[in-house]
Design a protein around this motif. Sequence first.
Motif, PDB file in Angstrom:
ATOM      1  N   TYR A  85      61.871  55.621  53.018  1.00 10.09           N
ATOM      2  CA  TYR A  85      61.501  57.031  53.125  1.00 10.09           C
ATOM      3  C   TYR A  85      61.749  57.716  51.781  1.00 10.09           C
ATOM      4  CZ  TYR A  85      61.465  61.769  55.155  1.00 10.09           C
ATOM      5  OH  TYR A  85      61.191  63.080  55.462  1.00 10.09           O
ATOM      6  N   GLY A  86      60.716  58.324  51.228  1.00 13.96           N
ATOM      7  CA  GLY A  86      60.846  58.931  49.908  1.00 13.96           C
ATOM      8  C   GLY A  86      60.374  58.034  48.783  1.00 13.96           C
ATOM      9  N   GLY A  87      60.027  56.798  49.109  1.00 15.64           N
ATOM     10  CA  GLY A  87      59.513  55.884  48.095  1.00 15.64           C
ATOM     11  C   GLY A  87      58.199  56.382  47.513  1.00 15.64           C
ATOM     12  N   LEU A  88      58.009  56.141  46.227  1.00 20.22           N
ATOM     13  CA  LEU A  88      56.756  56.557  45.596  1.00 20.22           C
ATOM     14  C   LEU A  88      55.602  55.715  46.138  1.00 20.22           C
ATOM     15  CD1 LEU A  88      57.951  57.105  41.916  1.00 20.22           C
ATOM     16  CD2 LEU A  88      57.515  58.830  43.676  1.00 20.22           C
ATOM     17  N   PRO A  89      54.445  56.315  46.353  1.00 18.25           N
ATOM     18  CA  PRO A  89      53.340  55.616  47.010  1.00 18.25           C
ATOM     19  C   PRO A  89      52.567  54.695  46.067  1.00 18.25           C
ATOM     20  CG  PRO A  89      52.656  57.818  46.420  1.00 18.25           C
ATOM     21  CD  PRO A  89      54.114  57.721  46.049  1.00 18.25           C
ATOM     22  N   ARG A  91      48.620  53.645  44.510  1.00 16.60           N
ATOM     23  CA  ARG A  91      47.656  54.501  43.815  1.00 16.60           C
ATOM     24  C   ARG A  91      46.734  55.270  44.770  1.00 16.60           C
ATOM     25  NH1 ARG A  91      44.606  50.538  39.951  1.00 16.60           N
ATOM     26  NH2 ARG A  91      46.781  50.269  39.375  1.00 16.60           N
ATOM     27  N   ASP A  92      46.746  54.863  46.048  1.00 20.26           N
ATOM     28  CA  ASP A  92      45.973  55.597  47.053  1.00 20.26           C
ATOM     29  C   ASP A  92      46.809  56.638  47.781  1.00 20.26           C
ATOM     30  OD1 ASP A  92      43.827  54.061  46.369  1.00 20.26           O
ATOM     31  OD2 ASP A  92      43.982  52.692  48.080  1.00 20.26           O
ATOM     32  N   GLY A  93      48.063  56.809  47.367  1.00 22.34           N
ATOM     33  CA  GLY A  93      48.920  57.801  47.991  1.00 22.34           C
ATOM     34  C   GLY A  93      49.563  57.359  49.283  1.00 22.34           C
ATOM     35  N   ARG A  94      49.646  56.040  49.503  1.00 23.68           N
ATOM     36  CA  ARG A  94      50.212  55.518  50.745  1.00 23.68           C
ATOM     37  C   ARG A  94      51.504  54.760  50.447  1.00 23.68           C
ATOM     38  NH1 ARG A  94      44.831  52.962  53.523  1.00 23.68           N
ATOM     39  NH2 ARG A  94      46.325  52.317  55.128  1.00 23.68           N
ATOM     40  N   VAL A  95      52.539  55.059  51.245  1.00 24.05           N
ATOM     41  CA  VAL A  95      53.828  54.392  51.093  1.00 24.05           C
ATOM     42  C   VAL A  95      53.793  53.102  51.898  1.00 24.05           C
ATOM     43  CG1 VAL A  95      56.321  54.552  51.437  1.00 24.05           C
ATOM     44  CG2 VAL A  95      55.005  56.593  50.805  1.00 24.05           C
ATOM     45  N   THR A  96      53.874  51.976  51.221  1.00 27.94           N
ATOM     46  CA  THR A  96      53.861  50.677  51.893  1.00 27.94           C
ATOM     47  C   THR A  96      55.158  49.946  51.572  1.00 27.94           C
ATOM     48  OG1 THR A  96      52.750  49.515  50.076  1.00 27.94           O
ATOM     49  CG2 THR A  96      51.354  50.571  51.727  1.00 27.94           C
ATOM     50  N   LEU A  97      55.739  49.348  52.590  1.00 33.11           N
ATOM     51  CA  LEU A  97      57.096  48.815  52.495  1.00 33.11           C
ATOM     52  C   LEU A  97      57.132  47.303  52.705  1.00 33.11           C
ATOM     53  CD1 LEU A  97      58.839  51.551  54.667  1.00 33.11           C
ATOM     54  CD2 LEU A  97      58.428  51.580  52.199  1.00 33.11           C
ATOM     55  N   ASP A  98      58.080  46.674  52.022  1.00 29.85           N
ATOM     56  CA  ASP A  98      58.324  45.238  52.152  1.00 29.85           C
ATOM     57  C   ASP A  98      59.807  45.013  52.402  1.00 29.85           C
ATOM     58  OD1 ASP A  98      55.636  44.762  51.347  1.00 29.85           O
ATOM     59  OD2 ASP A  98      56.247  44.759  49.235  1.00 29.85           O
ATOM     60  N   ALA A  99      60.150  44.040  53.239  1.00 28.84           N
ATOM     61  CA  ALA A  99      61.562  43.743  53.484  1.00 28.84           C
ATOM     62  C   ALA A  99      61.711  42.344  54.067  1.00 28.84           C
ATOM     63  CB  ALA A  99      62.170  44.763  54.448  1.00 28.84           C
ATOM     64  N   CYS A 100      62.877  41.750  53.840  1.00 29.60           N
ATOM     65  CA  CYS A 100      63.191  40.478  54.501  1.00 29.60           C
ATOM     66  C   CYS A 100      64.687  40.380  54.741  1.00 29.60           C
ATOM     67  CB  CYS A 100      62.693  39.280  53.705  1.00 29.60           C
ATOM     68  SG  CYS A 100      63.622  38.897  52.217  1.00 29.60           S
ATOM     69  N   ILE A 101      65.055  39.499  55.644  1.00 27.29           N
ATOM     70  CA  ILE A 101      66.451  39.290  56.017  1.00 27.29           C
ATOM     71  C   ILE A 101      66.637  37.818  56.344  1.00 27.29           C
ATOM     72  CG2 ILE A 101      66.127  39.733  58.500  1.00 27.29           C
ATOM     73  CD1 ILE A 101      68.741  41.465  58.317  1.00 27.29           C
ATOM     74  N   SER A 203      60.024  49.822  48.546  1.00 25.81           N
ATOM     75  CA  SER A 203      58.670  50.375  48.648  1.00 25.81           C
ATOM     76  C   SER A 203      57.797  49.864  47.512  1.00 25.81           C
ATOM     77  CB  SER A 203      58.713  51.912  48.630  1.00 25.81           C
ATOM     78  OG  SER A 203      59.365  52.388  47.467  1.00 25.81           O
ATOM     79  N   GLY A 204      58.331  48.977  46.711  1.00 22.49           N
ATOM     80  CA  GLY A 204      57.536  48.318  45.671  1.00 22.49           C
ATOM     81  C   GLY A 204      57.315  49.181  44.449  1.00 22.49           C
ATOM     82  N   LEU A 205      56.528  48.664  43.544  1.00 22.38           N
ATOM     83  CA  LEU A 205      56.239  49.378  42.310  1.00 22.38           C
ATOM     84  C   LEU A 205      55.490  50.675  42.598  1.00 22.38           C
ATOM     85  CD1 LEU A 205      55.036  46.402  40.084  1.00 22.38           C
ATOM     86  CD2 LEU A 205      57.191  47.641  39.874  1.00 22.38           C
ATOM     87  N   ALA A 206      55.900  51.736  41.946  1.00 22.66           N
ATOM     88  CA  ALA A 206      55.219  53.019  42.109  1.00 22.66           C
ATOM     89  C   ALA A 206      53.776  52.915  41.617  1.00 22.66           C
ATOM     90  CB  ALA A 206      55.957  54.100  41.323  1.00 22.66           C
ATOM     91  N   PHE A 207      52.849  53.462  42.391  1.00 27.36           N
ATOM     92  CA  PHE A 207      51.432  53.555  42.027  1.00 27.36           C
ATOM     93  C   PHE A 207      50.778  52.177  41.833  1.00 27.36           C
ATOM     94  CE2 PHE A 207      53.762  57.092  39.753  1.00 27.36           C
ATOM     95  CZ  PHE A 207      53.744  57.940  40.846  1.00 27.36           C
ATOM     96  N   LYS A 208      51.296  51.197  42.550  1.00 23.26           N
ATOM     97  CA  LYS A 208      50.736  49.841  42.551  1.00 23.26           C
ATOM     98  C   LYS A 208      49.343  49.853  43.173  1.00 23.26           C
ATOM     99  CE  LYS A 208      53.041  49.329  46.970  1.00 23.26           C
ATOM    100  NZ  LYS A 208      54.231  48.869  47.686  1.00 23.26           N
ATOM    101  N   MET A 209      48.614  48.767  43.000  1.00 21.45           N
ATOM    102  CA  MET A 209      47.339  48.616  43.702  1.00 21.45           C
ATOM    103  C   MET A 209      47.597  48.530  45.199  1.00 21.45           C
ATOM    104  SD  MET A 209      45.264  45.884  41.286  1.00 21.45           S
ATOM    105  CE  MET A 209      43.822  45.984  42.360  1.00 21.45           C
TER     106      MET A 209
END
Length: 322
Positions: A85-89, A91-101, A203-209
């Motif tokens: 939450y609050g992660g930079l989106p 390049r399309d303005g969408r916050v996409t998240l990755d995680a593992c455990i 949330s990955g690299l800001a402004f990624k593809m």
Amino acid sequence: MLNRRRFISLSALAGWIPSALQSAPTSNENPESAPGYPLVISTWRQLKANEAAIAVLKKGGSALDAVEAGVRIPEADTNDTSVGYGGLPDRDGRVTLDACIMDEKGNAGSVTFLEHIMHPISVARAVMEKTPHVMLSGEGALQFALAQGFKKENLLTPHAQKKWQEWLKTAQYKPIINIERHDTIGMLAIDSRGNLSGACTTSGLAFKMHGRVGDSPIIGAGLFVDNEIGAAVATGLGEAVMKTCGAFLVVELMRQGRTPQEACLEAARRITGKQNYKDFQVGYLAINKKGEHGAYSIQPDFNYTLYQNERNRVIESASFVK
């Protein structure tokens, strides 16, 4: 020929040497490292995340419960612009998240390209415990999360949206070393029973593809745990880590006898020896079964947070570039 007394003395000495060498510090070991557990270690300055994990361990909880609880703190922190939450989106303005455990039994769960869920690490754990799979992605991961009772939310904060709108004016993309001090959070823990677990979320690299996935949700790249040997986690430019299977490499080097510090250093060298590392950062953290730890990065200014022996503190890592 050896007499009986001499033979017994030498035999006793031979039995003592391996255990003594095992506990002796090496010249390449991190000077801050002191064996012992329970232990929590996380990338970057994550005192609050460590405290949440420590609280679980002090109640007798598992390392798995601890790392999940720990990384949920930055996932919900709007001031952390590269996790949850609050992660930079993108390049399309969408916050996409990755995680593992990953737990002490070698079980693992992961989600990639997940939207609208504040705690992807908990979804990753549900994938591990409630499905026959290791990884779910995109719309399928969201459908699974909603079916498990997770709440759908808008993760794009006003601050992150403003940053994205400013970026759109030039729409130039280039990773910058340590531009976000927090970056991915990777966390490793050893509980009071000596079991290891790890978690990684971003949330990955800001402004990624749109659709880009980094190393953070990939078992063996961003995170790897082997309860017989140790565990490792990576942070920084995921593409560089994926190309060398970084976290798995660190653990395998420890299996071959390297200390955590030596293993992290060698994993970084595998990158600098083959890739143009001048414009990006990668950092590694590792722990072994004895509770020793190591940290090493390509560029300076990588720090990490360690709880061990009743102390929770931030430590600056050694680096390839001085």
